[in-house]
Design an enzyme around this catalytic site. Structure first.
Site, PDB file in Angstrom:
ATOM      1  N   HIS A  64       2.677  20.843 -20.215  1.00 34.60           N
ATOM      2  CA  HIS A  64       3.783  20.227 -19.473  1.00 34.60           C
ATOM      3  C   HIS A  64       3.292  19.203 -18.459  1.00 34.60           C
ATOM      4  O   HIS A  64       4.015  18.865 -17.533  1.00 34.60           O
ATOM      5  CB  HIS A  64       4.595  21.313 -18.734  1.00 34.60           C
ATOM      6  CG  HIS A  64       5.228  22.318 -19.653  1.00 34.60           C
ATOM      7  ND1 HIS A  64       4.778  23.615 -19.756  1.00 34.60           N
ATOM      8  CD2 HIS A  64       6.256  22.201 -20.520  1.00 34.60           C
ATOM      9  CE1 HIS A  64       5.531  24.261 -20.644  1.00 34.60           C
ATOM     10  NE2 HIS A  64       6.420  23.430 -21.121  1.00 34.60           N
ATOM     11  N   HIS A  65       2.048  18.727 -18.624  1.00 33.29           N
ATOM     12  CA  HIS A  65       1.565  17.710 -17.669  1.00 33.29           C
ATOM     13  C   HIS A  65       2.402  16.452 -17.792  1.00 33.29           C
ATOM     14  O   HIS A  65       2.450  15.633 -16.871  1.00 33.29           O
ATOM     15  CB  HIS A  65       0.072  17.396 -17.892  1.00 33.29           C
ATOM     16  CG  HIS A  65      -0.207  16.876 -19.271  1.00 33.29           C
ATOM     17  ND1 HIS A  65      -0.127  17.678 -20.384  1.00 33.29           N
ATOM     18  CD2 HIS A  65      -0.517  15.645 -19.709  1.00 33.29           C
ATOM     19  CE1 HIS A  65      -0.393  16.944 -21.464  1.00 33.29           C
ATOM     20  NE2 HIS A  65      -0.636  15.711 -21.075  1.00 33.29           N
ATOM     21  N   LYS A  70       6.651  17.746 -27.017  1.00 31.93           N
ATOM     22  CA  LYS A  70       7.049  17.062 -28.260  1.00 31.93           C
ATOM     23  C   LYS A  70       6.263  17.596 -29.442  1.00 31.93           C
ATOM     24  O   LYS A  70       5.057  17.843 -29.329  1.00 31.93           O
ATOM     25  CB  LYS A  70       6.750  15.560 -28.098  1.00 31.93           C
ATOM     26  CG  LYS A  70       7.289  14.701 -29.207  1.00 31.93           C
ATOM     27  CD  LYS A  70       8.711  14.279 -28.960  1.00 31.93           C
ATOM     28  CE  LYS A  70       9.344  13.614 -30.166  1.00 31.93           C
ATOM     29  NZ  LYS A  70       9.702  14.592 -31.240  1.00 31.93           N
ATOM     30  N   LYS A  94      -3.037  14.837 -29.414  1.00 31.84           N
ATOM     31  CA  LYS A  94      -2.602  13.681 -30.206  1.00 31.84           C
ATOM     32  C   LYS A  94      -1.850  12.676 -29.329  1.00 31.84           C
ATOM     33  O   LYS A  94      -2.127  11.486 -29.354  1.00 31.84           O
ATOM     34  CB  LYS A  94      -1.674  14.206 -31.310  1.00 31.84           C
ATOM     35  CG  LYS A  94      -1.295  13.258 -32.382  1.00 31.84           C
ATOM     36  CD  LYS A  94      -0.287  13.905 -33.341  1.00 31.84           C
ATOM     37  CE  LYS A  94      -0.842  15.129 -34.053  1.00 31.84           C
ATOM     38  NZ  LYS A  94       0.125  15.690 -35.045  1.00 31.84           N
ATOM     39  N   LYS A 106       5.367  22.687 -30.651  1.00 36.06           N
ATOM     40  CA  LYS A 106       5.540  22.847 -32.104  1.00 36.06           C
ATOM     41  C   LYS A 106       6.381  24.071 -32.367  1.00 36.06           C
ATOM     42  O   LYS A 106       6.290  25.063 -31.648  1.00 36.06           O
ATOM     43  CB  LYS A 106       4.192  22.992 -32.798  1.00 36.06           C
ATOM     44  CG  LYS A 106       4.241  22.901 -34.310  1.00 36.06           C
ATOM     45  CD  LYS A 106       4.523  21.489 -34.813  1.00 36.06           C
ATOM     46  CE  LYS A 106       3.371  20.819 -35.409  1.00 36.06           C
ATOM     47  NZ  LYS A 106       3.335  19.461 -35.669  1.00 36.06           N
ATOM     48  N   SER A 362       8.403   8.493 -33.112  1.00 33.10           N
ATOM     49  CA  SER A 362       9.371   9.400 -32.475  1.00 33.10           C
ATOM     50  C   SER A 362       9.622   8.953 -31.032  1.00 33.10           C
ATOM     51  O   SER A 362      10.755   9.020 -30.541  1.00 33.10           O
ATOM     52  CB  SER A 362       8.821  10.823 -32.436  1.00 33.10           C
ATOM     53  OG  SER A 362       9.040  11.475 -33.661  1.00 33.10           O
TER      54      SER A 362
HETATM   55  N1  GLU Z   1       5.323  16.789 -36.954  1.00 28.58           N
HETATM   56  C1  GLU Z   1       4.702  15.542 -36.636  1.00 28.58           C
HETATM   57  C2  GLU Z   1       3.289  15.772 -36.138  1.00 28.58           C
HETATM   58  O1  GLU Z   1       2.679  16.778 -36.426  1.00 28.58           O
HETATM   59  C3  GLU Z   1       5.558  14.659 -35.739  1.00 28.58           C
HETATM   60  C4  GLU Z   1       5.861  15.182 -34.380  1.00 28.58           C
HETATM   61  C5  GLU Z   1       6.885  14.360 -33.597  1.00 28.58           C
HETATM   62  O2  GLU Z   1       7.287  13.294 -34.058  1.00 28.58           O
HETATM   63  O3  GLU Z   1       7.266  14.829 -32.537  1.00 28.58           O
HETATM   64  O4  GLU Z   1       2.702  14.948 -35.504  1.00 28.58           O
END
Ligand code: GLU
Length: 470
Positions: A64-65, A70, A94, A106, A362
């Site tokens: 949560h930094h 996402k 990522k 996730k 996204s």
């Molecule tokens: N599921 C994708 C990933 O592993 C996209 C995640 C997203 O767009 O939030 O990067």
């Protein structure tokens, strides 16, 4: 040996290897590495035949930094708490690697989608969303899911609809999830984004002369032999863009088996064949094999695993013939296998860089939803008029007229899709340069370690500037 390591532990092993190059307080490293919250849910599903079944699902928020958290939602039998934690951690790193300002999350539902009807999948998706809303695990500023393995824009449409119906007055409700259909607030180019990002990343990697020389390869994609494992959304698009740019797709694999043609598969024909027959099997002119995992070990220059984690392991690492392994999937190479491949001089383009195109676009979709307008809406016509005026000035100076069709083409302002694709390209190119710089300044570490160093340093700065919470 670390084959006993869970997926999350493997991610943490990469983290620790990278952290050893950095001077960061151990407590802070511990905080960055930890998974902040996990929500475990079980709920009933009424099956079409009237029977009842319990569905197990999770959502993890690793960090949560930056907010919101996402990351995608996966529907697969492999889903469990460790898997969502590992995948959420990969999202944290990522996003940092590609400078997208999110924490990592996730979600997953443990189902085999082939066992359920579409109305059943809809009920599961809507109920899962409802449970996330109840516990504050979804929202434009809280946690924003997206598609992942086994889900697509269809599920995202159900999610946004359910979320919106629970808070009809929330103007920004559309930003609660990304990867939506364009008619439901999605952005053009999101579906292809992960595959297109993989293509940009591979193109960058093969353009570096000294790296290719070490691998005994020429620069450029032209004529490079490529194998793609998994022809889902990511694998299909990565293969398509690589093929369009001159690479040769020599093998592909799907659940039903492997296809191989050392002189290159006719990719377009193969895709139409699959659409017609529902399978890649027995595609005319190619060698068809029942075992999908054979694809990983066939001769090629670039191997693109684009399915699930733990595909290249200590068991098959020695049989990999590729010089470059491009991780389109999350975690397709285990930590042990990574070490083996590196010892043999194989280049691994790490997932936390290579498949970041999805979350990058996204981010563009989320921004579009928050601004309540199409990207480029305000500038397109202005840009077109300005360009036309410039061209007319040049015409006047030269004293001759250009072809009006040429003027129209050159003067054209950017559409949403142009902005999305150029933003994605810029993001992937810049991130690769950053990782390469880190590699050079850290004793030529491998690219995965360099990508982790990049992520950890950026997140550490965030925490330091935030001040640690009391
Ligand atoms: N599921 C994708 C990933 O592993 C996209 C995640 C997203 O767009 O939030 O990067």
């Amino acid at each position: 040996m670390s084959s006993h390591l869970s997926f999350f532990e493997q991610v943490n092993r990469y983290f620790e290897q990278a952290a050893s190059y950095l001077k960061i307080e151990p407590g802070l490293l511990q905080q960055i590495k930890s998974c902040n919250s996990v929500y475990r849910i079980s709920f009933p599903l009424r099956r079409d035949d009237g029977s009842m079944q319990v569905i197990h699902a999770w959502r993890a928020e690793h960090s949560h930094h930056k907010t919101p958290a996402k990351g995608g939602i996966r529907y697969a039998m492999s889903v469990n708490e460790d898997e969502v934690m590992a995948l959420a951690a990969l999202m944290t790193y990522k996003c940092a690697v590609v400078n997208v300002p999110y924490g990592g999350g996730k979600g997953g539902v443990k189902i085999d989608t082939r066992e359920y009807s579409i109305p059943e999948i809809e009920r599961i998706t809507r109920r899962y969303t409802f449970e996330l809303v109840r516990k504050n695990f979804i929202g434009p500023g809280i946690d924003v899911p997206a598609p992942d393995y086994g889900t697509s824009k269809r599920e995202m449409a159900w999610i946004v609809d359910t979320y919106r119906s629970l808070g009809p007055n929330d103007l920004s409700a559309e930003a609660c999830v990304t990867g939506k259909p364009v008619t439901q607030g999605g952005v053009a180019g999101r579906t292809e984004a992960t595959g297109r990002g993989c293509f940009f990343g591979i193109r960058e990697a093969v353009s570096v002369k000294e790296d290719m020389k070490k691998l005994g390869l020429d620069t450029g994609l032209d004529g490079k032999k490529v194998i793609v494992q998994g022809l889902g959304n990511v694998g299909y698009h990565a293969a398509k863009f690589l093929h369009d740019e001159g690479a040769m797709i020599v093998a592909v694999s799907e659940i039903e088996g492997t296809l191989y043609d050392e002189s290159g598969l006719d990719f377009e024909k193969l895709i139409s064949y699959r659409t017609e027959t529902g399978s890649i099997k027995d595609f005319p002119g190619a060698k068809s094999m029942d075992d999908p995992s054979v694809a990983l070990t066939l001769p090629c220059d670039i191997l693109v695993p684009a399915a699930l984690e733990n595909q290249i392991t200590i068991e098959n690492a020695d049989q990999i013939q590729a010089k470059i392994v491009a991780e389109a999937a999350n975690g397709p190479v285990t930590a042990d296998a990574t070490q083996k491949l590196h010892e043999r001089g194989v280049m691994i383009l790490p997932d936390i860089y290579l498949n970041a195109g999805g979350v990058t676009v996204s981010y563009f979709e989320w921004l579009r939803n928050l601004q309540h307008a199409k990207l480029g809406l305000m500038d397109k016509r202005f840009e077109e008029n300005t360009n036309t005026k410039i061209l007319q000035t040049v015409e006047n100076a030269l004293g001759k007229k250009f072809d009006p069709k040429v003027i129209a083409k050159v003067a054209q302002g950017a559409d949403e899709i142009d902005l999305v694709n150029s933003g994605l390209e810029e993001t992937m190119v810049v991130a690769y340069q950053e990782i390469r710089e880190i590699q050079k300044s850290h004793k030529n570490v491998d690219l995965r370690t360099a990508a982790f160093i990049s992520a950890i340093s950026k997140i550490a700065v965030d925490y330091e500037e935030l001040g640690i919470f009391p």
